[in-house]
Design an enzyme around this catalytic site. Structure first.
Site, mmCIF file in Angstrom:
data_model
loop_
_atom_site.group_PDB
_atom_site.id
_atom_site.type_symbol
_atom_site.label_atom_id
_atom_site.label_comp_id
_atom_site.label_asym_id
_atom_site.label_seq_id
_atom_site.Cartn_x
_atom_site.Cartn_y
_atom_site.Cartn_z
ATOM 1 N N LYS A 16 0.882 -1.189 0.000
ATOM 2 C CA LYS A 16 0.000 0.000 0.000
ATOM 3 C C LYS A 16 0.905 1.220 0.000
ATOM 4 C CE LYS A 16 -3.961 1.914 2.573
ATOM 5 N NZ LYS A 16 -4.935 2.057 1.496
HETATM 6 N N1 PMP Z 1 -8.033 -1.561 -2.441
HETATM 7 C C1 PMP Z 1 -7.497 -0.338 -2.413
HETATM 8 C C2 PMP Z 1 -6.826 0.193 -3.624
HETATM 9 C C3 PMP Z 1 -7.569 0.428 -1.240
HETATM 10 O O1 PMP Z 1 -7.043 1.659 -1.193
HETATM 11 C C4 PMP Z 1 -8.227 -0.091 -0.102
HETATM 12 C C5 PMP Z 1 -8.332 0.724 1.149
HETATM 13 N N2 PMP Z 1 -7.208 0.556 1.973
HETATM 14 C C6 PMP Z 1 -8.779 -1.376 -0.189
HETATM 15 C C7 PMP Z 1 -8.662 -2.081 -1.373
HETATM 16 C C8 PMP Z 1 -9.463 -2.000 0.985
HETATM 17 O O2 PMP Z 1 -8.538 -2.384 1.963
HETATM 18 P P1 PMP Z 1 -8.920 -2.415 3.503
HETATM 19 O O3 PMP Z 1 -10.167 -3.218 3.602
HETATM 20 O O4 PMP Z 1 -7.767 -3.063 4.165
HETATM 21 O O5 PMP Z 1 -9.130 -1.013 3.913
#
Ligand code: PMP
Length: 306
Positions: free
Chosen positions: A159
């Site tokens: 991320k």
């Molecule tokens: N995909 C992307 C590109 C994101 O930015 C997020 C948000 N963090 C998610 C999926 C969902 O991840 P999470 O459930 O861990 O927030």
């Protein structure tokens, strides 16, 4: 838009005032996108405010940093304690928590390694990410003309700030065309994810979601939704999903820390199912929010009390 934020920010194990959290214009991250971050929510629960899946988020932060050879000095457990300390110090309860780690200013040029690694934890209050009515009524979305990055270009499991340039293209195009959000395909033409959410499809009570190999961020809400669905006895299949499967699904929904569980009522102006939040989506929302009411059995470390 006025957003209430924490007065203090955690920076390399010290608290600094909001206004003092400044970065030099020559910081490596400004020029070359070298940051990794997390988005975490604290909810008000029956036992007081608690952070949801804190350890898993901090683990993903460390993983993102490792992929980019970035050394975070603190362990997962230390980062968890730091986040909880920051919430207490700011006297906040339910809030959004943003750990961000980046390459600061050390030298000039692309090579990231000579620059210092800066770690921050920032808090603010964040309501419903895709609008106040989205959770109930659903959102209108489109497929994006932008693909998610191919697996041998930018690692999707990390991320990183740089990946969100791709998300921004998806989001801006969607908004320019009158949609709330865009869904990107992967480099093979299969469904990947939204600009900031994972995606699920329901058809005949079977639930499909794209696999990690579809250039998705492995979302923790996605993981929570899969856990809940399997616990309820549904079949959840992680498999490549063709675009048209979404048009003919009974229900489609997004999952994400910010978006929580948001129904999708149309894609490219094609109505999904009845055009309203479907019964399985509603059930998952209820089960998801019941976690914070203490009504659902979950692994013990999913809630960290503040
Ligand atoms: N995909 C992307 C590109 C994101 O930015 C997020 C948000 N963090 C998610 C999926 C969902 O991840 P999470 O459930 O861990 O927030």
């Amino acid at each position: 838009m006025k957003v209430k934020h924490g007065e203090y920010i955690w920076h390399n194990a010290e608290f600094i005032a909001w206004n003092n959290a400044q970065v030099h214009v020559m910081a490596h991250v400004i020029h070359y996108g070298s940051s990794v971050f997390e988005g975490i929510r604290a909810y008000m629960t029956d036992r007081g405010p608690a952070v949801f899946r804190l350890k898993d988020h901090m683990r993903r932060l460390k993983d993102s940093a490792k992929i980019y050879r970035m050394d975070i000095k603190w362990s997962v457990d230390e980062l968890c304690l730091a986040a909880l300390d920051t919430i207490r110090r700011n006297k906040m309860g339910a809030c959004y928590i943003r750990p961000v780690v980046f390459r600061g200013f050390g030298t000039f040029g692309v090579d990231p390694l000579p620059n210092p690694v800066e770690t921050y934890i920032v808090l603010w209050e964040w309501g419903k990410y895709l609008g106040p009515e989205a959770l109930e009524n659903g959102v209108d979305v489109c497929f994006s003309s932008w693909n998610r990055m191919a697996p041998n270009t930018f690692p999707a499991m990390a991320k990183t700030g740089a990946n969100y340039m791709n998300s921004q293209l998806i989001k801006m195009e969607a908004i320019a065309n009158g949609y709330t959000e865009g869904i990107a395909l992967d480099s093979n033409g299969f469904i990947s994810e939204g600009s900031g959410e994972n995606i699920f499809l329901v058809r005949d009570s079977r639930i499909l979601t794209p696999p990690v190999s579809a250039s998705i961020l492995p979302g923790l809400t996605r993981d929570t939704v899969i856990y809940i669905l399997r616990d309820l006895g549904y079949e959840v299949i992680e498999t490549p999903v063709p675009r048209e499967a979404a048009y003919i699904a009974d229900e489609v929904f997004f999952s994400g820390t910010a978006a929580e569980v948001t129904p999708i009522r149309s894609i490219d102006k094609i109505q999904i199912g009845s055009g309203k939040r479907g019964p399985i989506t509603k059930k998952i929302q209820r089960e998801f929010f019941s976690i914070f009411e203490g009504k659902r059995k979950i692994p013990e470390d999913w809630l960290s009390l503040i």
